[in-house]
Design a protein around this motif. Structure first.
Motif, mmCIF file in Angstrom:
data_model
loop_
_atom_site.group_PDB
_atom_site.id
_atom_site.type_symbol
_atom_site.label_atom_id
_atom_site.label_comp_id
_atom_site.label_asym_id
_atom_site.label_seq_id
_atom_site.Cartn_x
_atom_site.Cartn_y
_atom_site.Cartn_z
ATOM 1 N N GLY A 188 0.802 -1.227 0.000
ATOM 2 C CA GLY A 188 0.000 0.000 0.000
ATOM 3 C C GLY A 188 0.829 1.268 0.000
ATOM 4 N N ILE A 189 2.114 1.150 -0.340
ATOM 5 C CA ILE A 189 2.988 2.330 -0.373
ATOM 6 C C ILE A 189 3.189 2.745 -1.819
ATOM 7 N N ARG A 190 2.821 3.954 -2.134
ATOM 8 C CA ARG A 190 2.922 4.456 -3.513
ATOM 9 C C ARG A 190 4.343 4.950 -3.777
ATOM 10 N N PRO A 191 5.028 4.375 -4.769
ATOM 11 C CA PRO A 191 6.397 4.845 -5.075
ATOM 12 C C PRO A 191 6.371 6.249 -5.661
ATOM 13 N N SER A 192 7.449 6.968 -5.469
ATOM 14 C CA SER A 192 7.532 8.325 -6.017
ATOM 15 C C SER A 192 7.649 8.246 -7.536
ATOM 16 N N GLY A 193 7.291 9.338 -8.196
ATOM 17 C CA GLY A 193 7.372 9.385 -9.652
ATOM 18 C C GLY A 193 8.793 9.184 -10.153
ATOM 19 N N VAL A 194 9.767 9.708 -9.403
ATOM 20 C CA VAL A 194 11.172 9.586 -9.800
ATOM 21 C C VAL A 194 11.614 8.120 -9.772
ATOM 22 N N THR A 195 11.284 7.422 -8.676
ATOM 23 C CA THR A 195 11.685 6.015 -8.538
ATOM 24 C C THR A 195 11.030 5.155 -9.610
ATOM 25 N N PHE A 196 9.716 5.313 -9.791
ATOM 26 C CA PHE A 196 9.008 4.509 -10.777
ATOM 27 C C PHE A 196 9.496 4.839 -12.184
ATOM 28 N N GLY A 197 9.750 6.121 -12.445
ATOM 29 C CA GLY A 197 10.217 6.554 -13.762
ATOM 30 C C GLY A 197 11.580 5.976 -14.107
ATOM 31 N N ARG A 198 12.434 5.906 -13.104
ATOM 32 C CA ARG A 198 13.788 5.369 -13.340
ATOM 33 C C ARG A 198 13.716 3.886 -13.711
ATOM 34 N N LEU A 199 12.913 3.130 -12.968
ATOM 35 C CA LEU A 199 12.768 1.703 -13.249
ATOM 36 C C LEU A 199 12.074 1.495 -14.598
ATOM 37 N N ARG A 200 11.135 2.352 -14.892
ATOM 38 C CA ARG A 200 10.410 2.275 -16.169
ATOM 39 C C ARG A 200 11.372 2.400 -17.348
ATOM 40 N N GLN A 201 12.302 3.353 -17.269
ATOM 41 C CA GLN A 201 13.270 3.551 -18.346
ATOM 42 C C GLN A 201 14.138 2.311 -18.553
ATOM 43 N N LEU A 202 14.573 1.704 -17.446
ATOM 44 C CA LEU A 202 15.406 0.506 -17.547
ATOM 45 C C LEU A 202 14.631 -0.655 -18.177
ATOM 46 N N LEU A 203 13.372 -0.813 -17.792
ATOM 47 C CA LEU A 203 12.565 -1.900 -18.349
ATOM 48 C C LEU A 203 12.337 -1.703 -19.841
ATOM 49 N N LEU A 204 12.127 -0.458 -20.266
ATOM 50 C CA LEU A 204 11.947 -0.180 -21.689
ATOM 51 C C LEU A 204 13.227 -0.456 -22.469
ATOM 52 N N LYS A 205 14.367 -0.118 -21.855
ATOM 53 C CA LYS A 205 15.655 -0.398 -22.505
ATOM 54 C C LYS A 205 15.875 -1.893 -22.675
#
Length: 482
Positions: free
Chosen positions: A441-458
């Motif tokens: 139930g803890i919402r990650p910050s936009g920065v943290t989620f965005g960083r992981l998102r970029q790596l997954l797309l790569k």
């Protein structure tokens, strides 16, 4: 990539744990509340969401109001997980939720912006006729903290519908909620409109005083203070504490000291809080001698220092980089029977880490955990330090030790470890951790989620990104409802 697999070995471990986690011995002897709460916490942290209820059922653990409150406190940063436990415990035989349990749950759900769940809890209390003024004070405070000012005012106005006509306590609660969330101008406006409906007391004025001090607006704070005197409300120790705090933040330490020295000890004696503010301010302004003199003046006046004053002195010595004096203060605390707390530890660690003395910081951490209980901030600092040193194995050890000690990670704790794993391009572990964070139930910050998102797309892992996005959608904000 497999995000979460409950393999055979983990199922066996869970089964062994369940067998050993009985609340009652064969003689029916009840075990200590903290022990039971700790066992329940371990089940909750080791069981995936789909099997949590059955894992708790199979554990044989029995709950009491004290146990439930203890567990909810431990999981206060994991609203949805806490809510699952809250629902499970409500179904247990011979158990009924206390008002405090409801209030803790209301705070937890509001913290993660699950306002519909929050109002469901309020309506449940309404049916049981357990609603009180404090319930709505909590709601107002949580809305204001989220900068939902209109909703906070709505909660105050809707009290009548819940058969709780607002009184001075509720009025003060609304003003306090607004002032603490840096909406003092709105609070002052509401005060002026409603002061004839609710006769203000010293607490009302102290709340506004603190609000203008936080602004900061010293002239307006002085105006409120004068208004208080003119209204016939005598300043109490809270009011004096506020004025000292405001003056110190405005850099008027000498004036603040003058107020303290003018106080009549037989009517209103200075407190350790007032002295902790004075010592802290002197320390932050690099006036070390004055900080020490103020501390000694307090002792001469017969006031025994508590951990807060000692922490202010520790902070002053840290600011001056006088570490030998810091360790002397710790020894003095031991002599006087004052136990350091997590804040004592955090002040020292933050100073050492900022100065790049990371080996000494780790040494202090290992020593301090033997005498005080570190909090999530303590562990977050250490995990971040090791991530920055690229020592991920040690960071992971600190993480596991924190979980073993039953300290629930905050959003920042999760974030620093996920960011560290992203830095090392360990996307698999980062994804598992992010999923665990969301499930709690803890919402990650936009920065943290965005960083992981970029790596997954790569990495071409759009499938995993889609999965995590679906998980994130469970934590969307709900609209205001009653």
């Amino acid at each position: 990539m497999t995000i979460r697999v409950l393999n055979c070995q983990s199922r066996l471990s869970l089964r062994r744990y369940i067998v050993s986690a009985k609340l009652y011995s064969s003689g029916g002897q009840a075990i200590d509340v903290a022990v039971v709460a700790n066992k329940i916490s371990k089940v909750m942290m080791s069981s995936p969401q789909p099997v949590l209820d059955s894992a708790l059922d199979q554990s044989g653990l029995r709950v009491s109001p004290e146990v439930v409150e203890n567990v909810l406190n431990r999981f206060r940063n994991a609203g949805l997980l806490a809510y699952r436990f809250f629902q499970w415990s409500e179904k247990q035989r011979h158990y009924e939720h206390s008002v405090r349990a409801y209030h803790m749950m209301i705070e937890s759900t509001a913290k993660i912006k699950q306002y519909k769940l929050m109002w469901d809890l309020i309506n449940s209390m309404r049916k049981k006729k357990t609603l009180n003024i404090e319930t709505f004070c909590i709601v107002m405070r949580k809305y204001a903290r989220a900068q939902k000012v209109d909703e906070a005012i709505y909660a105050f106005n809707v009290m009548e519908k819940y058969d709780l006509p607002p009184n001075l306590v509720a009025f003060n609660g609304l003003l306090s909620a607004l002032c603490k969330s840096k909406n003092v101008r709105k609070a002052q406006e509401i005060f002026e409109k409603m002061r004839d409906r609710f006769t203000p007391d010293s607490k009302t004025y102290s709340i506004l005083l603190a609000g203008w001090g936080k602004e900061p607006n010293l002239p307006k704070a002085r105006e409120v203070f004068r208004d208080m005197i003119n209204a016939g409300c005598d300043p109490d120790i809270v009011t004096y504490s506020m004025m000292v705090d405001i003056l110190c933040k405005a850099g008027r330490v000498a004036e603040a000291l003058g107020i303290v020295r003018s106080m009549n000890p037989s009517i209103c004696k200075p407190t350790t809080f007032i002295y902790s503010v004075l010592v802290h301010t002197c320390g932050t302004e690099n006036r070390l001698e004055e900080a020490v003199d103020t501390f000694l003046e307090m002792e001469r006046s017969g006031i025994e220092p508590d951990v807060a004053v000692f922490n202010s002195l520790i902070g002053a010595f840290c600011k001056a980089n006088r570490m030998k004096n810091v360790y002397r203060v710790l020894k003095e605390m031991k002599v006087k029977g004052v136990t350091p707390n997590s804040k004592s530890c955090n002040i020292i660690l933050r100073h050492l880490i900022d100065r790049g003395e990371k080996d000494e910081a780790f040494d202090v951490f290992r020593k301090m955990i033997k005498v005080c209980e570190p909090d999530a901030d303590t562990y977050t600092m250490m995990i971040k330090m090791f991530c920055e040193k690229k020592e991920m194995k040690t960071a992971d050890k600190v993480w596991k030790y924190m979980r073993k000690k039953g300290v629930f990670p905050s959003m920042h704790t999760f974030s620093v470890l996920i960011n560290g794993l992203c830095e090392e391009r360990d996307t698999q572990k980062a994804c598992v951790l992010l999923e665990e964070m969301i499930e709690m139930g803890i919402r990650p910050s936009g920065v943290t989620f965005g960083r992981l998102r970029q790596l997954l797309l790569k990495d071409g892992r759009e499938d995993v990104l889609k999965f995590l996005n679906e998980k994130m959608n469970l934590l969307v904000n709900d609209p205001l409802c009653d």
